[in-house]
Scaffold this active site. Sequence first.
Site, mmCIF file in Angstrom:
data_model
loop_
_atom_site.group_PDB
_atom_site.id
_atom_site.type_symbol
_atom_site.label_atom_id
_atom_site.label_comp_id
_atom_site.label_asym_id
_atom_site.label_seq_id
_atom_site.Cartn_x
_atom_site.Cartn_y
_atom_site.Cartn_z
ATOM 1 N N CYS A 107 -0.556 7.174 -10.486
ATOM 2 C CA CYS A 107 -0.708 6.273 -9.517
ATOM 3 C C CYS A 107 -2.090 5.750 -9.511
ATOM 4 O O CYS A 107 -2.949 6.569 -9.456
ATOM 5 C CB CYS A 107 -0.354 6.682 -8.277
ATOM 6 S SG CYS A 107 -0.090 5.373 -6.913
ATOM 7 N N TYR A 129 -1.467 -0.681 -9.970
ATOM 8 C CA TYR A 129 -1.587 -2.033 -9.026
ATOM 9 C C TYR A 129 -2.594 -2.671 -9.806
ATOM 10 O O TYR A 129 -3.356 -2.171 -10.327
ATOM 11 C CB TYR A 129 -1.589 -1.901 -7.785
ATOM 12 C CG TYR A 129 -2.322 -0.673 -7.182
ATOM 13 C CD1 TYR A 129 -3.729 -0.648 -7.090
ATOM 14 C CD2 TYR A 129 -1.569 0.606 -7.027
ATOM 15 C CE1 TYR A 129 -4.545 0.448 -6.633
ATOM 16 C CE2 TYR A 129 -2.412 1.842 -6.779
ATOM 17 C CZ TYR A 129 -3.634 1.667 -6.613
ATOM 18 O OH TYR A 129 -4.583 2.505 -6.076
ATOM 19 N N TYR A 173 0.818 -1.353 0.132
ATOM 20 C CA TYR A 173 0.070 -0.059 0.015
ATOM 21 C C TYR A 173 0.832 1.173 -0.028
ATOM 22 O O TYR A 173 1.957 1.339 0.749
ATOM 23 C CB TYR A 173 -0.984 0.036 1.146
ATOM 24 C CG TYR A 173 -1.993 -1.055 1.337
ATOM 25 C CD1 TYR A 173 -3.103 -0.991 0.745
ATOM 26 C CD2 TYR A 173 -1.756 -2.417 1.874
ATOM 27 C CE1 TYR A 173 -4.283 -1.732 0.600
ATOM 28 C CE2 TYR A 173 -2.784 -3.323 2.023
ATOM 29 C CZ TYR A 173 -4.009 -3.064 1.273
ATOM 30 O OH TYR A 173 -4.912 -4.112 1.228
ATOM 31 N N SER A 174 0.276 2.190 -0.937
ATOM 32 C CA SER A 174 1.376 3.360 -1.033
ATOM 33 C C SER A 174 0.946 4.369 0.412
ATOM 34 O O SER A 174 -0.181 4.533 0.846
ATOM 35 C CB SER A 174 0.998 4.243 -1.987
ATOM 36 O OG SER A 174 1.189 3.675 -3.328
ATOM 37 N N GLU A 182 3.612 4.158 -10.978
ATOM 38 C CA GLU A 182 3.287 2.876 -9.969
ATOM 39 C C GLU A 182 1.831 2.614 -9.979
ATOM 40 O O GLU A 182 0.980 3.165 -9.258
ATOM 41 C CB GLU A 182 3.729 3.414 -8.515
ATOM 42 C CG GLU A 182 3.550 2.336 -7.831
ATOM 43 C CD GLU A 182 4.117 2.653 -6.248
ATOM 44 O OE1 GLU A 182 5.467 2.312 -5.947
ATOM 45 O OE2 GLU A 182 3.535 3.220 -5.303
#
Length: 378
Positions: free
Chosen positions: A336, A378, A155-156, A376
């Site tokens: 992101c 996901y 998790y960012s 980044e």
Amino acid sequence: MASSSMFQAVYCGQFSNEGATRRSGLMVHDISFRGKAYVPVLDVSLKSKSKKLSSLNGNRVCMSVQQTGTKVLVSPLELENAKEPPLNIYRPKEPYTATIVSVEKLVGPKAPGETCHIVIDHGGNMPYWEGQSYGVIPPGENPKKLGSAHAVRLYSIASTRYGDAFDGKTASLCVRRAIYYDPETGKEDPSKNGVCSNFLCNSRPGDKIQLTGPSGKVMLLPEEDPNANHIMVATGTGVAPYRGYLRRMFMESVPSFRFNGLAWLFLGVANTDSLLYNDEFKKYLRDYPDNFRYDVALSRQQKNKSGGKMYVQDKIEEYSDEIFKLLDEGTHIYFCGLKGMMPGIQETLKRVAEARGENWDQKLSQLKKKKQWHVEVY
């Protein structure tokens, strides 16, 4: 305006009695979260704070604040001394046991799904830099590998290295609860829900959590040039690292970092109830109009120029001339969020580049070579 004198206090709980603030003798300069002000409690030791936090419900945020002028003082400033980012201090076989401080729902009733802001007390033992991630190991056994723990979920981090308490002892995560609905029945199937996101969103103050990391270097905020410009593109919880960037740029008083460039945030969500940290971002707009821009794409409320849903790539196209000019001048651009965001963004950028007589593949190669391109997903 804030008083020129300094103070330090822990703010815990919602507060709406303005008169009591005046009687306390403390002047609060917009220290708030989602539009809520916080009661000053004159006790800042970590031990006593932990006792107070253990009794909080999941709808509160606590911040230890020392303030002078228009920014918040942070500590310990030794966190600025490292020349390289901390990496993998704790690994899956030997994770760090931290403590949940608070869990707050971020979105309104009309948002599709639930997103939570989760504050974690690491006691100063898991330092990190803005743009890095923590790994979380949810409790229980991995059903796909009996006898083993669950796999790590990354998790960012949604706070600066000083955390929401500004004391270097907490970190915050922005987590969307993953719920699975059977496509045939339309009903929720709990057996297929996201294990880690539901663990985090269901957590209560005082619960323990296993952490690994910190990890990641791709999304680190380049600080060598305080006049550099930064374009940040996010969908949903992908806004997490940018919250950390922006608090560092505009909220915290860090002697070694004085941001003078432009920070431009593009955030794509479903509707206004889905906007994350909107109050914070709007405050930066008011306080730093020459240094911050903020544009949102609301896919279920707005239309793009073709009459379709407004996605973040449509906002990028809308401002493409400015964006390309900034990129040519050395601006950093970050992406992101869900990996599904990138094809549409890449397609839009390529179309815009071709309309400008440029070769997008060559331009992208140059952006990567100059370390201006940060992704980044996901």
